[in-house]
Design an enzyme around this catalytic site. Structure first.
Site, PDB file in Angstrom:
ATOM      1  N   TYR A   1     -77.923  21.279 -47.825  1.00 36.10           N
ATOM      2  CA  TYR A   1     -77.468  22.036 -46.662  1.00 36.10           C
ATOM      3  C   TYR A   1     -78.454  21.861 -45.517  1.00 36.10           C
ATOM      4  O   TYR A   1     -79.661  21.707 -45.743  1.00 36.10           O
ATOM      5  CB  TYR A   1     -77.391  23.536 -46.975  1.00 36.10           C
ATOM      6  CG  TYR A   1     -76.149  23.964 -47.717  1.00 36.10           C
ATOM      7  CD1 TYR A   1     -75.004  24.353 -47.020  1.00 36.10           C
ATOM      8  CD2 TYR A   1     -76.116  24.006 -49.107  1.00 36.10           C
ATOM      9  CE1 TYR A   1     -73.864  24.763 -47.700  1.00 36.10           C
ATOM     10  CE2 TYR A   1     -74.974  24.416 -49.794  1.00 36.10           C
ATOM     11  CZ  TYR A   1     -73.849  24.796 -49.075  1.00 36.10           C
ATOM     12  OH  TYR A   1     -72.727  25.203 -49.736  1.00 36.10           O
TER      13      TYR A   1
ATOM     14  N   ASP B   1     -68.958  29.800 -47.203  1.00 39.47           N
ATOM     15  CA  ASP B   1     -68.594  31.067 -46.554  1.00 39.47           C
ATOM     16  C   ASP B   1     -67.780  30.840 -45.282  1.00 39.47           C
ATOM     17  O   ASP B   1     -67.765  29.738 -44.731  1.00 39.47           O
ATOM     18  CB  ASP B   1     -69.869  31.830 -46.160  1.00 39.47           C
ATOM     19  CG  ASP B   1     -70.556  32.428 -47.379  1.00 39.47           C
ATOM     20  OD1 ASP B   1     -69.897  32.579 -48.428  1.00 39.47           O
ATOM     21  OD2 ASP B   1     -71.758  32.730 -47.275  1.00 39.47           O
TER      22      ASP B   1
END
Lengths: 250, 250
Positions: B109, B51
Site C-alpha cells: 500500500y 475501505d
C-alpha cells in the site's frame, strides 16, 4: 499599493479567467474573495484570459489596494474566502505601474497527454488521452521548427480579432514520462488556441499522420488547414509567467 | 478457466471493493460489466476488501468462466462496460486453484500525504493534507520499528472480528517528493485500518508530537490508545499484490 498574486487553480469548473456574463469565472471568484476580505470590490488585472477548462500552476494577477495587511499575510487570508479549486500561492508588493499582463515578457504552458492503450481511472480532468503510440522524440524535434519569431496565424482558431499574429517562441520541449507526454512551450505571447493547435499538430506528427515539414509549410502559408487538430482544454496548464521586476519591500 | 484481472480504480465513488447491500461497490460494478460481456453473473474473488474511498493502482481479482475469448482481449472488452473510474489493466489465465486473496503472499500500500502550508487546488481526492512540517527522514527511521513479525493489535480499529493479529511487514519506507510524503508498506496481510493507523502514528512522530519509541510501546502493549490517529481513506492506494504463480498459456 500594488499587489502581485500568484494563483493555482483547477479550471474544470470555470469559464476561464476573464469575467463573463452568466458564467462562473476565476476572476469573479477571486474578486468575491477580495471583497470579503477588504469590504471593497477591487479591479483585478490577470496575466492572461485562459480558456474554459484550462488550469494554472502559477497564474499571475495584480490589483491596487490601500491596506495595512502585509503582502505575506494575503495568501492565508484570501484562501479562507476562496473555494478549494483556487489557491493563492504567493503575494508580493510590486511597483505601482506593474501590470500582470503588460509587464510579462514571457509565459510558459504545459500540455499533458496520456499516451496509453488503456486509460487511467485517475485525474481525467488533467490530461488529454491519445491511444495511438506517440514518438515523443520525433515530436520534440518537430517542435524546434516552431521556435523563433514567426507569423503563427495558421496556429490560431477562428473568432479572434487579433491583427498582429507574429509571436516569438523561446523554447519548446516534448518529453515522455512513462505514459505521459508533456509539451512545454515558452513564448512572449500566444494567439487564440495557439498552444492547443501547436500540440495537436505535434501529436499528428507523433503518430505519423503528418510529417514535420508540415510545420514549416503552415508557418509559411498562414493557413489554419495546414496545421493539426486543436486539443481539448483539460490537458493545458499555464505553468509560469516571467517578469523583470524589482520587488518592493513589504 | 480461471482468470486473474488487474484493476486500477478511483475509490472516491465506491464503498470499497466488497459487495454490500444498498451501496455502490467496485465488485458489484465489475460483476455488472462481466455480466454484460458474458451474459452470466460470475462470482468474483478480490485480493482484499478495501475501505470506502480507498484507491487501487493494481487490485487483483479472479473468476472462473468458460469462454472462447482469450485473456488478452478481456481488458478492452470489459473496459467498454466499466465506468471510467474503474479500468482493467491486465488479464491472464491462472491455474484453477488460484485465489486472488489466499494465493497472495504480500500486498503493498502507498499512503500519500500533501505536506504544505497552502493546499493544492488539484487532486484533492488523492491525498491527505498535513499543514505541520513533517520530518520524512525521522518518519522513515521510525517506520523501521514496524518492520518484522509483530502483534499489530494496537494498530487495528475497533469493529474487526479478527482473532490472530500477528502480521509480518517486509518493508516500510517514507520518502518526500517535494510537498508530497509517500509512505509505502509491504506486508503479508493487514488488520482493519492498519495502514492508516501506522501512517497516522508516523505523522505524529514526523511533526514531533510522538516519539519513535511510542511504536515499540504500542507493539508491546497492543493497546490502540498507544498508537496514533487514523488517517482518512482518500490518501490510501493499494499498489501491488505479489503472487508466486506460473502463468498458464492463453
Amino acid at each position: 499599493m500594488n499587489f502581485l498574486i500568484t494563483l493555482a487553480f483547477d479550471g474544470t469548473a470555470y469559464h476561464g479567467f476573464q469575467v463573463q456574463k452568466n458564467a462562473n469565472t476565476v476572476c469573479e471568484t477571486f474578486q468575491n474573495a477580495l471583497e470579503q476580505l477588504f469590504g471593497v470590490r477591487y479591479d483585478v488585472k490577470g496575466c492572461s484570459r485562459t480558456d474554459a477548462g484550462v488550469h494554472a500552476l502559477a497564474f499571475e494577477l495584480n490589483f491596487h489596494a490601500e491596506t495595512s495587511i502585509p503582502a505575506q499575510k494575503l495568501p492565508l487570508a484570501l484562501n479562507r474566502f476562496l473555494p478549494q479549486d483556487i489557491r493563492v500561492l504567493e503575494a508580493k508588493q510590486v511597483p505601482e505601474e506593474f501590470h500582470a499582463r503588460y509587464s510579462a515578457h514571457s509565459k510558459e504552458y504545459v500540455y499533458r497527454i496520456r499516451n496509453s492503450g488503456i486509460d487511467s481511472p485517475f485525474d481525467k480532468q488533467y490530461y488529454w488521452r491519445c491511444t495511438q503510440p506517440l514518438d515523443a522524440e520525433k515530436m520534440n524535434q518537430a517542435a524546434q521548427l516552431l521556435v523563433g519569431k514567426h507569423n503563427f496565424s495558421a496556429f490560431m482558431s477562428a473568432g479572434s480579432s487579433i491583427v498582429d499574429t507574429v509571436r516569438t517562441i523561446y523554447c519548446f520541449s516534448v518529453k515522455r514520462e512513462g505514459e505521459v507526454v508533456c509539451c512545454t512551450v515558452q513564448a512572449d505571447g500566444y494567439l487564440y488556441n495557439m498552444v492547443r493547435i501547436m500540440c495537436g499538430t505535434l501529436v499528428e506528427i507523433g503518430y505519423g499522420k503528418m510529417q514535420p515539414e508540415q510545420i514549416t509549410k503552415a508557418l509559411a502559408s498562414g493557413n489554419r488547414q495546414d496545421a493539426g487538430i486543436t486539443l481539448p482544454a483539460q490537458g493545458l496548464f499555464l505553468s509560469k509567467v516571467c517578469y523583470n521586476i524589482q520587488e518592493e519591500g513589504d
